[in-house]
Design a protein around this motif. Structure first.
Motif, PDB file in Angstrom:
ATOM      1  N   LEU A  40      11.964  27.717 -43.987  1.00 24.09           N
ATOM      2  CA  LEU A  40      12.822  26.529 -43.994  1.00 24.09           C
ATOM      3  C   LEU A  40      12.085  25.357 -43.351  1.00 24.09           C
ATOM      4  CD1 LEU A  40      15.443  24.954 -44.387  1.00 24.09           C
ATOM      5  CD2 LEU A  40      16.265  25.962 -42.225  1.00 24.09           C
ATOM      6  N   GLY A  41      11.388  25.599 -42.249  1.00 24.52           N
ATOM      7  CA  GLY A  41      10.628  24.542 -41.581  1.00 24.52           C
ATOM      8  C   GLY A  41       9.574  23.923 -42.490  1.00 24.52           C
ATOM      9  N   ILE A  42       8.943  24.754 -43.308  1.00 17.10           N
ATOM     10  CA  ILE A  42       7.961  24.252 -44.273  1.00 17.10           C
ATOM     11  C   ILE A  42       8.647  23.340 -45.287  1.00 17.10           C
ATOM     12  CG2 ILE A  42       6.456  24.945 -46.200  1.00 17.10           C
ATOM     13  CD1 ILE A  42       5.773  27.458 -44.446  1.00 17.10           C
ATOM     14  N   ARG A  43       9.786  23.771 -45.803  1.00 14.04           N
ATOM     15  CA  ARG A  43      10.527  22.934 -46.758  1.00 14.04           C
ATOM     16  C   ARG A  43      10.994  21.632 -46.096  1.00 14.04           C
ATOM     17  NH1 ARG A  43      12.540  27.941 -47.850  1.00 14.04           N
ATOM     18  NH2 ARG A  43      14.616  27.489 -47.029  1.00 14.04           N
ATOM     19  N   GLN A  44      11.401  21.709 -44.817  1.00  8.09           N
ATOM     20  CA  GLN A  44      11.821  20.507 -44.096  1.00  8.09           C
ATOM     21  C   GLN A  44      10.662  19.511 -43.982  1.00  8.09           C
ATOM     22  OE1 GLN A  44      13.100  22.549 -40.555  1.00  8.09           O
ATOM     23  NE2 GLN A  44      15.275  22.377 -41.088  1.00  8.09           N
ATOM     24  N   ALA A  45       9.465  20.013 -43.659  1.00  8.95           N
ATOM     25  CA  ALA A  45       8.284  19.147 -43.539  1.00  8.95           C
ATOM     26  C   ALA A  45       7.956  18.506 -44.885  1.00  8.95           C
ATOM     27  CB  ALA A  45       7.103  19.951 -43.021  1.00  8.95           C
ATOM     28  N   GLU A  46       8.042  19.290 -45.951  1.00  4.75           N
ATOM     29  CA  GLU A  46       7.788  18.756 -47.290  1.00  4.75           C
ATOM     30  C   GLU A  46       8.812  17.676 -47.645  1.00  4.75           C
ATOM     31  OE1 GLU A  46       5.660  22.769 -49.087  1.00  4.75           O
ATOM     32  OE2 GLU A  46       7.819  22.472 -49.398  1.00  4.75           O
ATOM     33  N   GLY A  47      10.059  17.872 -47.216  1.00  8.40           N
ATOM     34  CA  GLY A  47      11.100  16.867 -47.449  1.00  8.40           C
ATOM     35  C   GLY A  47      10.826  15.575 -46.691  1.00  8.40           C
ATOM     36  N   ALA A  48      10.332  15.697 -45.455  1.00  5.03           N
ATOM     37  CA  ALA A  48       9.973  14.504 -44.684  1.00  5.03           C
ATOM     38  C   ALA A  48       8.854  13.743 -45.376  1.00  5.03           C
ATOM     39  CB  ALA A  48       9.574  14.886 -43.259  1.00  5.03           C
ATOM     40  N   ALA A  49       7.883  14.473 -45.921  1.00  2.06           N
ATOM     41  CA  ALA A  49       6.777  13.830 -46.649  1.00  2.06           C
ATOM     42  C   ALA A  49       7.309  13.037 -47.833  1.00  2.06           C
ATOM     43  CB  ALA A  49       5.770  14.880 -47.112  1.00  2.06           C
ATOM     44  N   GLU A  50       8.226  13.628 -48.576  1.00  2.51           N
ATOM     45  CA  GLU A  50       8.794  12.924 -49.733  1.00  2.51           C
ATOM     46  C   GLU A  50       9.540  11.671 -49.302  1.00  2.51           C
ATOM     47  OE1 GLU A  50       7.917  13.467 -52.876  1.00  2.51           O
ATOM     48  OE2 GLU A  50       6.622  14.928 -51.900  1.00  2.51           O
ATOM     49  N   GLN A  51      10.235  11.769 -48.184  1.00  2.19           N
ATOM     50  CA  GLN A  51      10.968  10.611 -47.668  1.00  2.19           C
ATOM     51  C   GLN A  51      10.012   9.470 -47.292  1.00  2.19           C
ATOM     52  OE1 GLN A  51      13.669  11.673 -44.511  1.00  2.19           O
ATOM     53  NE2 GLN A  51      14.100   9.556 -44.008  1.00  2.19           N
ATOM     54  N   LEU A  52       8.808   9.808 -46.848  1.00  5.39           N
ATOM     55  CA  LEU A  52       7.836   8.803 -46.397  1.00  5.39           C
ATOM     56  C   LEU A  52       6.864   8.346 -47.483  1.00  5.39           C
ATOM     57  CD1 LEU A  52       7.196  10.520 -42.995  1.00  5.39           C
ATOM     58  CD2 LEU A  52       8.069   8.176 -43.286  1.00  5.39           C
ATOM     59  N   ARG A  53       6.889   8.993 -48.622  1.00  2.00           N
ATOM     60  CA  ARG A  53       5.924   8.717 -49.687  1.00  2.00           C
ATOM     61  C   ARG A  53       5.872   7.232 -50.051  1.00  2.00           C
ATOM     62  NH1 ARG A  53       3.034  11.592 -52.704  1.00  2.00           N
ATOM     63  NH2 ARG A  53       4.114  13.561 -52.448  1.00  2.00           N
ATOM     64  N   GLY A  54       6.985   6.593 -50.194  1.00  6.25           N
ATOM     65  CA  GLY A  54       7.021   5.185 -50.597  1.00  6.25           C
ATOM     66  C   GLY A  54       6.474   4.228 -49.558  1.00  6.25           C
ATOM     67  N   ASP A  55       6.349   4.666 -48.325  1.00 11.04           N
ATOM     68  CA  ASP A  55       5.828   3.802 -47.262  1.00 11.04           C
ATOM     69  C   ASP A  55       4.303   3.751 -47.234  1.00 11.04           C
ATOM     70  OD1 ASP A  55       8.285   2.877 -45.847  1.00 11.04           O
ATOM     71  OD2 ASP A  55       8.602   5.051 -45.729  1.00 11.04           O
TER      72      ASP A  55
END
Length: 180
Positions: A40-55
């Motif tokens: 789950l922690g790995i998926r959470q980190a991947e989700g944070a990356a997606e959230q920051l992609r546009g920045d």
């Protein structure tokens, strides 16, 4: 910190402390900081990356603990960023000298002292831990050392992010903007 530069603070994903139990007593106490992320922690980190992609960040820096390093590595890989380790992004410590043994009872006592200080505003004269202002200054100094083209992402810990941003809630792998 550069005035126009964006800095995002990200809390690490869920750590797998149970995984370390097979190695008891080696990974008790502060050695729990070697725990990797859960699935789950790995998926959470991947989700944070997606959230920051546009920045379009330029650099990801991380606290040296396994859970933050793994979170930062996943984010950096997803976003094609350089990954750096920044020791000053460490978690809040109940005793800052590094020489004293840290037990569960001591941690509970120091957390109680810290929470009493937050309610009363009265610092114990013999405190061994950082105040929120000291943590926030530590974070600002840490990110200022990392020049990057584009926004900077710093992966760290709940108490550190709360102190630097004033956020009341800092969920696992959540993203927060650091302001001046």
């Amino acid at each position: 910190m550069d005035r126009g530069r964006q800095v995002f603070l990200v809390r690490h994903g869920e750590a797998d402390y149970e995984r370390l139990s097979a190695f008891a007593p080696v990974y008790h106490g502060s050695r729990r900081d070697f725990a990797p992320l859960t699935d789950l922690g790995i998926r959470q980190a991947e989700g944070a990356a997606e959230q920051l992609r546009g920045d379009r960040p330029g650099v990801v820096v991380a606290s040296p603990y396994a859970r933050t390093l793994q979170t930062a590595a996943l984010i950096a890989a997803r976003l094609g960023c350089e990954l750096r380790v920044e020791p000053a992004l460490h978690d809040w410590l109940p005793i800052r000298d590094g020489a004293s043994p840290v037990t569960g009872e001591l941690v509970r006592q120091k957390i109680e002292e810290y929470e009493t200080w937050q309610r009363s505003g009265i610092l114990p004269p013999d405190r061994t831990w950082e105040t929120d202002e000291e943590m926030a200054n530590r974070v600002r100094g840490a990110v200022a050392r990392h020049v990057a083209s584009g926004p900077l992402i710093a992966v760290t810990h709940e108490a550190v992010i709360k102190s630097a941003t004033g956020a009341a809630v800092v969920g696992l792998a959540s993203v927060h903007r650091l302001t001046r």
